[in-house]
Design a protein around this motif. Structure first.
Motif, mmCIF file in Angstrom:
data_model
loop_
_atom_site.group_PDB
_atom_site.id
_atom_site.type_symbol
_atom_site.label_atom_id
_atom_site.label_comp_id
_atom_site.label_asym_id
_atom_site.label_seq_id
_atom_site.Cartn_x
_atom_site.Cartn_y
_atom_site.Cartn_z
ATOM 1 N N MET A 1 64.749 73.725 48.883
ATOM 2 C CA MET A 1 66.695 73.577 48.811
ATOM 3 C C MET A 1 66.943 73.214 47.321
ATOM 4 O O MET A 1 65.957 72.402 46.833
ATOM 5 N N THR A 2 67.770 73.583 46.410
ATOM 6 C CA THR A 2 67.847 73.600 44.738
ATOM 7 C C THR A 2 68.995 72.535 44.771
ATOM 8 O O THR A 2 69.754 72.933 46.132
ATOM 9 N N SER A 3 68.965 71.751 43.745
ATOM 10 C CA SER A 3 69.832 71.007 43.914
ATOM 11 C C SER A 3 70.501 70.801 42.149
ATOM 12 O O SER A 3 70.245 70.919 41.076
ATOM 13 N N SER A 4 71.890 70.248 42.633
ATOM 14 C CA SER A 4 72.366 70.031 41.414
ATOM 15 C C SER A 4 72.885 68.074 41.015
ATOM 16 O O SER A 4 73.287 67.844 42.290
ATOM 17 N N ARG A 5 73.093 68.030 39.753
ATOM 18 C CA ARG A 5 73.737 66.631 39.984
ATOM 19 C C ARG A 5 75.359 66.463 38.937
ATOM 20 O O ARG A 5 75.282 66.753 38.079
ATOM 21 N N ILE A 6 76.421 65.837 39.834
ATOM 22 C CA ILE A 6 77.601 66.156 39.247
ATOM 23 C C ILE A 6 78.075 63.978 39.545
ATOM 24 O O ILE A 6 77.962 63.858 40.656
ATOM 25 N N LEU A 7 77.779 63.641 38.433
ATOM 26 C CA LEU A 7 78.820 62.493 38.859
ATOM 27 C C LEU A 7 77.146 61.050 39.385
ATOM 28 O O LEU A 7 77.842 60.469 39.888
ATOM 29 N N GLY A 8 76.189 62.220 38.798
ATOM 30 C CA GLY A 8 74.921 61.154 39.613
ATOM 31 C C GLY A 8 74.252 61.374 40.987
ATOM 32 O O GLY A 8 74.023 60.757 41.821
ATOM 33 N N THR A 9 75.624 62.071 41.789
ATOM 34 C CA THR A 9 75.509 63.090 43.084
ATOM 35 C C THR A 9 74.664 64.158 42.959
ATOM 36 O O THR A 9 75.078 64.805 42.372
ATOM 37 N N VAL A 10 73.623 64.295 43.835
ATOM 38 C CA VAL A 10 72.538 64.757 43.737
ATOM 39 C C VAL A 10 73.465 66.159 45.058
ATOM 40 O O VAL A 10 73.129 65.663 46.421
ATOM 41 N N LEU A 11 73.627 66.881 45.176
ATOM 42 C CA LEU A 11 74.254 68.251 45.783
ATOM 43 C C LEU A 11 74.110 69.541 45.475
ATOM 44 O O LEU A 11 73.155 69.932 44.303
ATOM 45 N N GLU A 12 73.757 70.169 47.121
ATOM 46 C CA GLU A 12 72.750 70.951 47.760
ATOM 47 C C GLU A 12 73.683 71.904 46.974
ATOM 48 O O GLU A 12 74.713 72.266 46.507
ATOM 49 N N GLU A 13 72.542 73.823 46.064
ATOM 50 C CA GLU A 13 73.577 74.040 45.545
ATOM 51 C C GLU A 13 73.461 75.669 47.168
ATOM 52 O O GLU A 13 71.849 75.778 46.829
ATOM 53 N N VAL A 14 74.327 76.409 47.144
ATOM 54 C CA VAL A 14 74.514 77.325 48.272
ATOM 55 C C VAL A 14 74.533 78.464 47.769
ATOM 56 O O VAL A 14 75.512 78.899 47.088
ATOM 57 N N PRO A 15 73.867 79.570 47.945
ATOM 58 C CA PRO A 15 73.915 80.708 47.590
ATOM 59 C C PRO A 15 75.360 81.839 48.201
ATOM 60 O O PRO A 15 75.234 81.652 48.867
ATOM 61 N N LEU A 16 75.504 81.796 46.892
ATOM 62 C CA LEU A 16 76.903 83.541 47.623
ATOM 63 C C LEU A 16 76.230 84.602 47.428
ATOM 64 O O LEU A 16 75.596 85.047 46.860
ATOM 65 N N ALA A 17 77.255 85.001 47.993
ATOM 66 C CA ALA A 17 76.867 87.387 47.869
ATOM 67 C C ALA A 17 76.964 87.183 46.751
ATOM 68 O O ALA A 17 78.191 86.841 46.243
ATOM 69 N N GLU A 18 75.630 88.099 46.522
ATOM 70 C CA GLU A 18 76.299 88.365 44.485
ATOM 71 C C GLU A 18 76.762 89.697 45.716
ATOM 72 O O GLU A 18 76.696 90.406 45.951
ATOM 73 N N GLY A 19 77.815 90.185 44.379
ATOM 74 C CA GLY A 19 78.446 91.309 44.502
ATOM 75 C C GLY A 19 77.605 92.695 43.826
ATOM 76 O O GLY A 19 75.483 92.081 43.625
ATOM 77 N N ASN A 20 77.886 93.734 43.182
ATOM 78 C CA ASN A 20 76.940 94.626 42.832
ATOM 79 C C ASN A 20 76.467 94.073 41.629
ATOM 80 O O ASN A 20 75.170 95.064 41.134
ATOM 81 N N VAL A 21 76.787 93.845 40.680
ATOM 82 C CA VAL A 21 76.345 93.596 39.883
ATOM 83 C C VAL A 21 75.430 92.370 38.969
ATOM 84 O O VAL A 21 74.050 92.479 38.445
ATOM 85 N N THR A 22 76.496 91.242 39.676
ATOM 86 C CA THR A 22 75.986 89.590 38.434
ATOM 87 C C THR A 22 75.047 89.110 40.185
ATOM 88 O O THR A 22 75.725 88.950 41.353
ATOM 89 N N GLY A 23 74.465 88.492 39.520
ATOM 90 C CA GLY A 23 73.230 87.875 41.069
ATOM 91 C C GLY A 23 73.569 86.365 40.421
ATOM 92 O O GLY A 23 73.995 86.122 39.311
ATOM 93 N N GLY A 24 72.720 85.617 41.254
ATOM 94 C CA GLY A 24 72.675 84.078 40.999
ATOM 95 C C GLY A 24 73.192 83.075 40.879
ATOM 96 O O GLY A 24 73.875 82.234 40.376
ATOM 97 N N VAL A 25 74.122 83.904 42.030
ATOM 98 C CA VAL A 25 75.770 83.044 41.901
ATOM 99 C C VAL A 25 75.779 81.725 42.711
ATOM 100 O O VAL A 25 75.378 82.108 44.106
ATOM 101 N N VAL A 26 76.165 80.822 42.681
ATOM 102 C CA VAL A 26 75.902 79.111 43.559
ATOM 103 C C VAL A 26 76.572 78.277 43.781
ATOM 104 O O VAL A 26 77.866 77.959 42.957
ATOM 105 N N ARG A 27 77.178 77.942 44.787
ATOM 106 C CA ARG A 27 78.109 77.263 44.984
ATOM 107 C C ARG A 27 77.760 75.662 44.340
ATOM 108 O O ARG A 27 76.478 74.956 45.379
ATOM 109 N N VAL A 28 77.922 74.865 44.721
ATOM 110 C CA VAL A 28 77.554 73.148 44.382
ATOM 111 C C VAL A 28 78.500 71.989 43.804
ATOM 112 O O VAL A 28 79.995 72.927 43.619
ATOM 113 N N GLY A 29 79.148 71.357 45.496
ATOM 114 C CA GLY A 29 80.301 71.106 45.659
ATOM 115 C C GLY A 29 81.716 72.357 46.242
ATOM 116 O O GLY A 29 81.998 72.996 46.802
ATOM 117 N N ASP A 30 82.507 71.672 44.810
ATOM 118 C CA ASP A 30 83.431 72.283 44.254
ATOM 119 C C ASP A 30 83.758 73.087 43.372
ATOM 120 O O ASP A 30 84.494 73.421 43.126
#
Length: 264
Positions: A1-30
């Motif tokens: 699991m990949t994670s990111s830290r926001i204001l001291g809180t570690v949140l999971e990175e959730v991969p989002l559906a990639e478009g035709n051109v851009t990859g590596g897009v993730v959701r972290v919290g809001d």
């Protein structure tokens, strides 16, 4: 699991559906994290302007994260394409698309980019006759997120100098749609084009310019794919070039029908 830290809180990175051109897009919290590029500061300035003037259908920019990725507000909902295209099927919903695009173009008309702004426009825009703006360049169902009555355009990486009609021509091709594919082709395509143009508020001169521009805008996309460079090579290999070539021929063949409907 990949994670990111926001204001001291570690949140999971959730991969989002990639478009035709851009990859590596993730959701972290809001938030959404996307790879940044030289154009990111200019795009974020544009998005900040849209939010400042009250345009509701764009994400809000939140700068860069600790990994140098751009950060945007997460937009809840589902993209219209491919599974919810019926969202823009009824006349009233297609009218909403036209009004939303007009509101966007009117909102960006007051935006002045920084003198050193860098953009990532992959298809040079046509001059549509005194209509230059900073355009989205990919207003299409795959970039429209719907959550009830809240509609938001996403994927602004390709924004940059353009024109109202060049932007609208691409949107018309995608939202009507203007397609050679029997599974997508609609017998009321000309009437739907008129609905979109009316909702946008085109005058007669703009309608006369739009009709022949539809095929030219589609051909420009085919020619980009045909370069076979970068992400376009992958799309070409998947047959996207053949689709755009067939669509261009179909659109050009029916140009008189589009003009008749637009002027009726």
């Amino acid at each position: 699991m990949t994670s990111s830290r926001i204001l001291g809180t570690v949140l999971e990175e959730v991969p989002l559906a990639e478009g035709n051109v851009t990859g590596g897009v993730v959701r972290v919290g809001d938030t959404v994290r996307r790879p940044a590029g030289p154009w990111t500061p200019a795009v974020h300035a544009l998005l900040a302007h849209l939010n400042d003037v009250g345009f509701p259908a764009a994400p809000r920019p939140l700068g860069l994260d600790e990994r140098g990725r751009e950060v945007l507000t997460f937009v809840p909902g589902t993209t219209v394409w491919p599974d919810r295209f019926a969202e823009v099927g009824p006349r009233a919903r297609l009218e909403k698309v036209g009004r939303l695009i007009r509101d966007l173009h009117d909102a960006v008309a007051g935006f002045t980019p920084a003198p050193d702004a860098r953009w990532h426009v992959v298809i040079p825009p046509e001059d549509d006759g005194r209509g230059e703006i900073i355009a989205h360049h990919d207003l299409a169902p795959w970039n429209l997120v719907v959550d009830g009555e809240a509609w938001t355009f996403i994927d602004w990486d390709g924004a940059g100098p353009g024109s109202r009609l060049w932007d609208l021509a691409y949107a018309a091709k995608a939202f009507v749609p203007l397609s050679a594919d029997p599974a997508l082709q609609r017998p009321d395509a000309a009437a739907r084009l008129r609905v979109l143009a009316d909702a946008y508020g085109l005058d007669e001169e703009q309608r006369r310019r739009l009709a022949p521009m539809l095929a030219r805008r589609s051909r420009a996309m085919y020619e980009l794919l045909a370069t076979g460079t970068g992400p376009w090579a992958r799309l070409w290999a998947k047959g996207h070039g053949e689709v755009w070539q067939a669509d261009t021929a179909y659109i050009a063949r029916h140009e008189a029908d589009w003009l008749t409907a637009l002027l009726a």
